[in-house]
Design a protein around this motif. Structure first.
Motif, mmCIF file in Angstrom:
data_model
loop_
_atom_site.group_PDB
_atom_site.id
_atom_site.type_symbol
_atom_site.label_atom_id
_atom_site.label_comp_id
_atom_site.label_asym_id
_atom_site.label_seq_id
_atom_site.Cartn_x
_atom_site.Cartn_y
_atom_site.Cartn_z
ATOM 1 N N GLU A 1 -11.470 8.972 5.968
ATOM 2 C CA GLU A 1 -11.579 9.205 7.410
ATOM 3 C C GLU A 1 -12.049 10.621 7.698
ATOM 4 O O GLU A 1 -12.832 10.856 8.612
ATOM 5 C CB GLU A 1 -10.210 9.046 8.062
ATOM 6 C CG GLU A 1 -9.896 7.674 8.543
ATOM 7 C CD GLU A 1 -8.431 7.611 8.904
ATOM 8 O OE1 GLU A 1 -7.756 6.753 8.357
ATOM 9 O OE2 GLU A 1 -7.961 8.444 9.700
ATOM 10 N N ALA B 1 3.517 0.855 7.420
ATOM 11 C CA ALA B 1 4.401 0.958 6.258
ATOM 12 C C ALA B 1 5.819 1.304 6.707
ATOM 13 O O ALA B 1 6.796 0.684 6.272
ATOM 14 C CB ALA B 1 3.864 2.011 5.286
ATOM 15 N N MET C 1 0.856 -1.197 0.000
ATOM 16 C CA MET C 1 0.000 0.000 0.000
ATOM 17 C C MET C 1 0.885 1.237 0.000
ATOM 18 O O MET C 1 1.691 1.438 0.891
ATOM 19 C CB MET C 1 -0.898 -0.025 1.238
ATOM 20 C CG MET C 1 -1.800 1.174 1.306
ATOM 21 S SD MET C 1 -3.262 0.880 2.296
ATOM 22 C CE MET C 1 -4.355 0.063 1.173
ATOM 23 N N SER D 1 -7.726 13.850 14.742
ATOM 24 C CA SER D 1 -7.304 12.865 13.750
ATOM 25 C C SER D 1 -7.018 13.529 12.417
ATOM 26 O O SER D 1 -6.045 13.190 11.738
ATOM 27 C CB SER D 1 -8.395 11.810 13.546
ATOM 28 O OG SER D 1 -8.426 10.951 14.640
ATOM 29 N N ILE E 1 -2.841 5.361 1.026
ATOM 30 C CA ILE E 1 -3.111 5.651 2.433
ATOM 31 C C ILE E 1 -3.767 7.019 2.543
ATOM 32 O O ILE E 1 -4.667 7.240 3.341
ATOM 33 C CB ILE E 1 -1.821 5.578 3.271
ATOM 34 C CG1 ILE E 1 -1.205 4.181 3.174
ATOM 35 C CG2 ILE E 1 -2.107 5.894 4.730
ATOM 36 C CD1 ILE E 1 0.079 4.004 3.944
ATOM 37 N N PHE F 1 0.472 14.049 5.638
ATOM 38 C CA PHE F 1 0.429 14.114 4.179
ATOM 39 C C PHE F 1 0.777 15.507 3.660
ATOM 40 O O PHE F 1 0.564 15.807 2.480
ATOM 41 C CB PHE F 1 -0.944 13.671 3.669
ATOM 42 C CG PHE F 1 -1.227 12.232 3.997
ATOM 43 C CD1 PHE F 1 -0.542 11.217 3.351
ATOM 44 C CD2 PHE F 1 -2.133 11.896 4.977
ATOM 45 C CE1 PHE F 1 -0.776 9.899 3.675
ATOM 46 C CE2 PHE F 1 -2.375 10.578 5.301
ATOM 47 C CZ PHE F 1 -1.692 9.573 4.654
ATOM 48 N N ASP G 1 -6.687 5.098 16.512
ATOM 49 C CA ASP G 1 -8.044 4.915 15.998
ATOM 50 C C ASP G 1 -8.159 5.315 14.530
ATOM 51 O O ASP G 1 -9.160 5.050 13.899
ATOM 52 C CB ASP G 1 -9.059 5.700 16.842
ATOM 53 C CG ASP G 1 -8.723 7.175 16.933
ATOM 54 O OD1 ASP G 1 -7.533 7.508 16.823
ATOM 55 O OD2 ASP G 1 -9.643 7.984 17.116
ATOM 56 N N SER G 2 -7.134 5.921 14.001
ATOM 57 C CA SER G 2 -7.201 6.341 12.602
ATOM 58 C C SER G 2 -6.546 5.290 11.707
ATOM 59 O O SER G 2 -5.353 5.019 11.831
ATOM 60 C CB SER G 2 -6.482 7.680 12.446
ATOM 61 O OG SER G 2 -6.006 7.819 11.129
ATOM 62 N N PRO G 3 -7.332 4.661 10.809
ATOM 63 C CA PRO G 3 -6.753 3.642 9.943
ATOM 64 C C PRO G 3 -5.577 4.165 9.121
ATOM 65 O O PRO G 3 -4.587 3.454 8.932
ATOM 66 C CB PRO G 3 -7.915 3.254 9.032
ATOM 67 C CG PRO G 3 -9.146 3.608 9.772
ATOM 68 C CD PRO G 3 -8.790 4.809 10.594
ATOM 69 N N SER G 4 -5.666 5.411 8.666
ATOM 70 C CA SER G 4 -4.566 5.900 7.822
ATOM 71 C C SER G 4 -3.284 6.037 8.640
ATOM 72 O O SER G 4 -2.192 5.762 8.153
ATOM 73 C CB SER G 4 -4.929 7.221 7.153
ATOM 74 O OG SER G 4 -5.184 8.219 8.103
ATOM 75 N N MET G 5 -3.440 6.458 9.904
ATOM 76 C CA MET G 5 -2.246 6.588 10.736
ATOM 77 C C MET G 5 -1.654 5.207 11.024
ATOM 78 O O MET G 5 -0.437 5.030 10.998
ATOM 79 C CB MET G 5 -2.610 7.319 12.045
ATOM 80 C CG MET G 5 -1.424 7.812 12.837
ATOM 81 S SD MET G 5 -0.244 8.814 11.877
ATOM 82 C CE MET G 5 -1.179 10.318 11.659
ATOM 83 N N ILE H 1 -7.372 6.855 2.006
ATOM 84 C CA ILE H 1 -8.053 6.386 3.206
ATOM 85 C C ILE H 1 -8.160 7.509 4.225
ATOM 86 O O ILE H 1 -9.172 7.667 4.903
ATOM 87 C CB ILE H 1 -7.328 5.151 3.765
ATOM 88 C CG1 ILE H 1 -7.576 4.005 2.790
ATOM 89 C CG2 ILE H 1 -7.790 4.815 5.164
ATOM 90 C CD1 ILE H 1 -6.873 2.749 3.089
ATOM 91 N N PHE H 2 -7.127 8.332 4.268
ATOM 92 C CA PHE H 2 -7.172 9.482 5.168
ATOM 93 C C PHE H 2 -8.354 10.390 4.813
ATOM 94 O O PHE H 2 -9.093 10.845 5.685
ATOM 95 C CB PHE H 2 -5.850 10.257 5.101
ATOM 96 C CG PHE H 2 -5.933 11.662 5.628
ATOM 97 C CD1 PHE H 2 -6.215 11.894 6.967
ATOM 98 C CD2 PHE H 2 -5.759 12.754 4.792
ATOM 99 C CE1 PHE H 2 -6.297 13.188 7.457
ATOM 100 C CE2 PHE H 2 -5.844 14.041 5.261
ATOM 101 C CZ PHE H 2 -6.117 14.261 6.604
ATOM 102 N N MET I 1 -1.838 2.676 9.087
ATOM 103 C CA MET I 1 -1.189 2.211 7.866
ATOM 104 C C MET I 1 0.158 2.893 7.651
ATOM 105 O O MET I 1 1.120 2.266 7.219
ATOM 106 C CB MET I 1 -2.083 2.494 6.665
ATOM 107 C CG MET I 1 -3.268 1.561 6.617
ATOM 108 S SD MET I 1 -4.274 1.942 5.189
ATOM 109 C CE MET I 1 -5.730 0.987 5.579
ATOM 110 N N LEU I 2 0.193 4.193 7.959
ATOM 111 C CA LEU I 2 1.464 4.912 7.826
ATOM 112 C C LEU I 2 2.513 4.289 8.728
ATOM 113 O O LEU I 2 3.653 4.063 8.324
ATOM 114 C CB LEU I 2 1.275 6.378 8.225
ATOM 115 C CG LEU I 2 0.708 7.318 7.172
ATOM 116 C CD1 LEU I 2 0.513 8.698 7.777
ATOM 117 C CD2 LEU I 2 1.638 7.404 5.973
#
Lengths: 723, 142
Positions: free
Chosen positions: A13, B36, A1, A47, A6, A55, B26-30, A9-10, B32-33
């Motif tokens: 969110e 990675a 990924m 968040s 990502i 990013f 709780d943040s999926p993107s965090m 996905i952010f 994932m970061l």
């Protein structure tokens, strides 16, 4: 990924976070909030801020930072949530949405200067100006804290210490550190720091074991050691200092070997310029006092005596406290995969029907496995459709903002009530209903609601109410936009329609027909086209959009007390339950949602009014009979109502009867679009493939009936028959 | 009183191949970061989306004999936040020395002090650069 994925996905969110915030604002507005409500709003912003930083969306990050600061003060009770503060917070929320959109679409970030100033002002206790100035200075005062060890520089000069093995290192760093006695707590390990120094090509010169107690007194979980190391001069001081960042109570000195101290002292009799400093024994630890931010002493409540929100909008004690539901557990699936699944299930349903037919032709139609298969197929289909279903919430959650903007534009005060936002409907419907719904909302506020002065004059509450509701109703979803405004002024509507040449001046119209005039192309009741509702889009376009979704729109209005627009839409555009009927040599499907009953008339049940018009006596009330064969030009069909089958259907314009030859079956059919595969045909909603492989056309009941009702004096395009 | 210390006696550089890190955010993107970045560094990654799930997974992983060597947790989370999680973890004797890094967007001394007094070993300031992440981990991973 990869990073881009990502980031996508952010942004999802962000959308979820914004929706959560909107839902929680609704709780706050209804007076039903608690600390968790504010906490949830705070977390959402937090968040977004975290991701924005990760990013590289700097503007978004900067904005969320100030927003978060203010929310934190509300969350911890420093600020009381009054209506002014809520206004700022909700205003900032709208701007946050714009920021997110700009970050996602790569557009320009919104001009947020004024809003940032508002956020900062709201975060600052309303105290005399000097305090604010002190606060502004506070970070500056705090900044040197990290460099507080610079104070040692002056002390270095006072020290005369042996310089073990430091020769030849002129210009390098000499690092001496003695971790605090608690350095081993919380999983800390000073030895790891030594390792870090060696990774910077540092070399440990000596371990200071002077504080080691006798074995009896030695506590295994206490730290007693100190180290002295030499690190190459090329390494930045900050990199060295960074190593010790996590060590709270640690005596640390970093000095360049061979560099004279700030003020060389005369009595420095050491002929070697090297300095070695060990302050751990002689000097008490230098405590850099943490700057006390004046905010800590600020009054807990802001000076502005604004009333708490709860008293402005009292919670109805009879209604339970509204708490936003916890976010649902979800999995993200590529839409193409889902649509492929839906299509395959559709084919499966057709094949299953064909199989059933073939089996029954061979006398095996009654076997129980076939019934099981039928059940399973249907369940599979429903489950598949349910995956595509989405709550109306995704659309409704955008409405509060529209209302807020309209309040500003019109100066009217509006309360929005939302009912049934969890009602689910197919994704396609959810996606495409937004535009017509937005227009109806704008229409309700702009044209429906009176101005505040007019309302007071009419003895109504100052605040207008717009109710947005969604509910499942006999296999369809009905979305209603209702206002408690002035209602439709039928005299004015009629006059306007005559003026615009939409109707003849002597046309005889029912109330319902007059109301429906506002859907006529080129009709607008506003004396001047306002910039809110009149953006070149009329109600006719709204109706067209709704019809394109297989929906209908109806109005009920009471002059003086408000109007209600009801959109009735299919739950899914992919399947429908239908009755299979024959007319002449053709097979048709009548959507079951329309059917009230079917019957064979008694001898004198049908009253003939003329060559084509007749009425059916349905238990005392007369209902117009429509001959499907005549409507669609089919030869060889039954012409005698007494010999035909009459199906009573419910439509937009009331009950009517469709006359067909016979009923064959009732079953679920997979809708295949005529428009996509051929072209739109008035009176037909689509096509399907029957079990025997034949194509059957699906009747558009509303269109068939309104076509018959068409009055030549009306310039209205009948429902579903738009050219 | 000093004695010389050979660099050879130092712990090896946190052999990543054998190290497992649990991330809690709780943040999926965090998450994932983090995953990675940590995977690139050669660490194995366990994930949890809030404090409650982290405690469950921590218990499960430890019972299975593959407990994490390091915990990286966000602070602001539903159900059980980062401070609450650290407190619960430290209550368990076997985790008294588990290194814990908190993810924070603030680099103020006050926040750091709060993290430390809550029982954290160190912190990572978001947004993090992979090199900084690696350095922070090296400083605490036994």
């Amino acid at each position: 990924m990869n990073l881009d994925e990502i980031q996508q996905i952010f942004f999802q969110e962000c959308d979820e976070g914004l929706a959560t915030m909107e839902a929680n604002f609704a709780s706050v507005r209804q007076g039903g909030h608690d600390s968790e409500t504010i906490n949830t709003i705070f977390r959402s912003v937090h968040s977004i801020k975290g991701g924005a930083g990760a990013f590289g969306h700097e503007r978004l990050q900067a904005f969320t930072h100030e927003y978060e600061t203010l929310l934190d003060l509300v969350r911890n009770g420093t600020l009381t949530l009054d209506s002014d503060l809520l206004g700022t917070i909700v205003g900032a929320f709208d701007m946050l949405s714009d920021h997110v959109a700009a970050a996602r679409d790569g557009g320009d970030a919104p001009a947020d200067g004024a809003m940032l100033a508002r956020l900062v002002a709201a975060s600052t206790p309303s105290a005399p100006a000097p305090v604010a100035a002190v606060i502004a200075d506070a970070p500056a005062a705090a900044a040197p804290a990290g460099d507080g060890f610079d104070d040692f520089d002056d002390l270095f000069a006072l020290c005369e210490a042996p310089a073990p093995a430091a020769d030849g290192h002129s210009g390098d760093w000499q690092v001496t550190f003695v971790p605090g006695a608690d350095a081993l707590e919380n999983g800390g390990d000073p030895l790891l720091l030594v390792r870090e120094l060696t990774m910077l090509d540092g070399e440990v010169l000596a371990a200071d074991v002077s504080r080691l107690p006798l074995l009896d007194d030695l506590h295994p979980e206490r730290s007693y050691l100190g180290w002295t190391a030499i690190v190459p001069g090329a390494v930045a001081e900050d990199d060295i200092r960074g190593i010790f960042e996590f060590m709270g109570d640690c005596d640390l000195t970093i000095a360049r070997i061979g560099m004279p101290p700030v003020a060389p002292l005369a009595d420095n009799d050491d002929d070697d310029d090297t300095l070695l400093v060990d302050l751990s024994e002689e000097t008490p630890p230098v405590v850099v006092p943490a700057p006390v931010a004046p905010t800590a002493d600020a009054p807990a409540a802001p000076a502005a005596p604004a009333a708490p929100v709860a008293t402005i909008l009292p919670a109805d004690p009879a209604t339970p406290r509204t708490v936003a539901p916890p976010p649902a557990q979800t999995i993200r699936v590529d839409l193409d995969k889902l649509d492929r699944l839906v299509n395959l299930v559709g084919e499966l349903v057709i094949t299953q029907a064909m199989l059933a037919q073939r089996l029954s032709e061979h006398g095996a139609g009654g076997i129980s496995e076939l019934t099981d298969l039928d059940h399973l197929t249907r369940e599979l289909q429903e489950s598949t459709m349910a995956i595509r279903a989405q709550p109306m919430k995704t659309v409704f959650s955008r409405v509060p903002r529209i209302i807020r903007e309209l309040e500003v534009e019109t100066g009217k005060r509006v309360r929005l009530d939302i009912v049934g936002e969890m009602t689910e409907v197919d994704k396609t419907v959810v996606e495409r209903i937004g535009e017509p719904l937005t227009h109806l909302i704008r229409n309700a506020v702009d044209h429906g609601l009176e101005t505040t002065a007019e309302r007071l004059k009419a003895g109504k509450p100052e605040e207008g109410v717009v109710t947005l509701s969604a509910a499942h109703h006999s296999g369809r979803i009905v979305i209603t936009v209702k206002d408690d405004g002035r209602g439709i002024d039928r005299k004015r509507v009629r006059a306007k329609a005559v003026e615009r040449g939409i109707i003849a001046h002597d046309a005889v119209l029912s109330d319902e027909e007059v109301d429906n005039l506002i859907f006529a192309p080129g009709f607008s009741t506003a004396a001047t086209v306002s910039n809110i509702s009149g953006r070149g889009v009329g109600m006719d376009v709204v109706r067209k959009n709704v019809q394109a979704l297989g929906g209908r729109i109806g109005i009920t209005s009471n002059f003086g007390s408000g109007s209600s627009f009801a959109l009735s839409l299919p739950l899914t555009l992919a399947v429908l339950d239908g009755m299979i009927v024959t007319v002449g040599d053709q097979t048709f499907v009548i959507p079951l949602g329309h059917i009230v009953e079917s019957l064979r008339p008694e001898e004198d049940g049908v009253k003939i009014l003329g060559p084509t018009a007749s009425l059916l006596d349905v238990r005392g009330s007369y209902v117009p009979v429509h001959r499907v064969a005549e409507q669609l030009g089919i030869q060889g069909a039954q012409t005698d109502p007494a010999q035909a089958v009459l199906i009573v259907v419910e439509s937009d314009t009331g009950q009517a009867v469709l006359m067909v030859d016979s009923i064959q079956d009732q079953r679920q059919v997979v809708v295949k679009s005529l428009e996509a595969n051929y072209e739109a045909i008035p009176g037909l909603a689509g096509a399907t493939i029957l079990g025997d492989g034949r194509v059957a056309l699906i009747l558009d009941v509303d269109a068939l009936i309104s076509r018959w009702r068409r009055d030549p004096r009306l310039g209205l395009t009948p429902l579903g028959l738009a050219a | 009183m000093t004695s010389s210390l050979s660099n050879a006696n130092l712990p090896n550089e946190g052999n990543p191949v054998s190290s497992t890190i649990m991330t809690v955010d709780d943040s999926p993107s965090m998450r994932m970061l983090l995953k990675a970045a940590l995977s690139d560094l050669g660490y194995k990654v366990l994930e949890a989306e809030d404090g409650v799930e982290a405690l469950e997974r921590l218990g499960g992983a430890c019972s299975a004999g593959n407990g994490p060597d390091l915990l990286i947790t966000d602070i602001n989370m539903p159900r059980l936040d980062g401070f609450g999680l650290i407190e619960k973890v430290r209550e368990q004797d076997r985790h008294r020395n588990l290194p814990i890094l908190v993810l924070t967007t603030e680099s103020s001394d006050e926040k750091k002090q709060r993290a430390r007094s809550a029982g954290a070993t160190g912190w990572i300031v978001k947004p993090f650069h992979p090199d900084k992440l690696a350095a922070a981990i090296r400083r605490v991973l036994h």
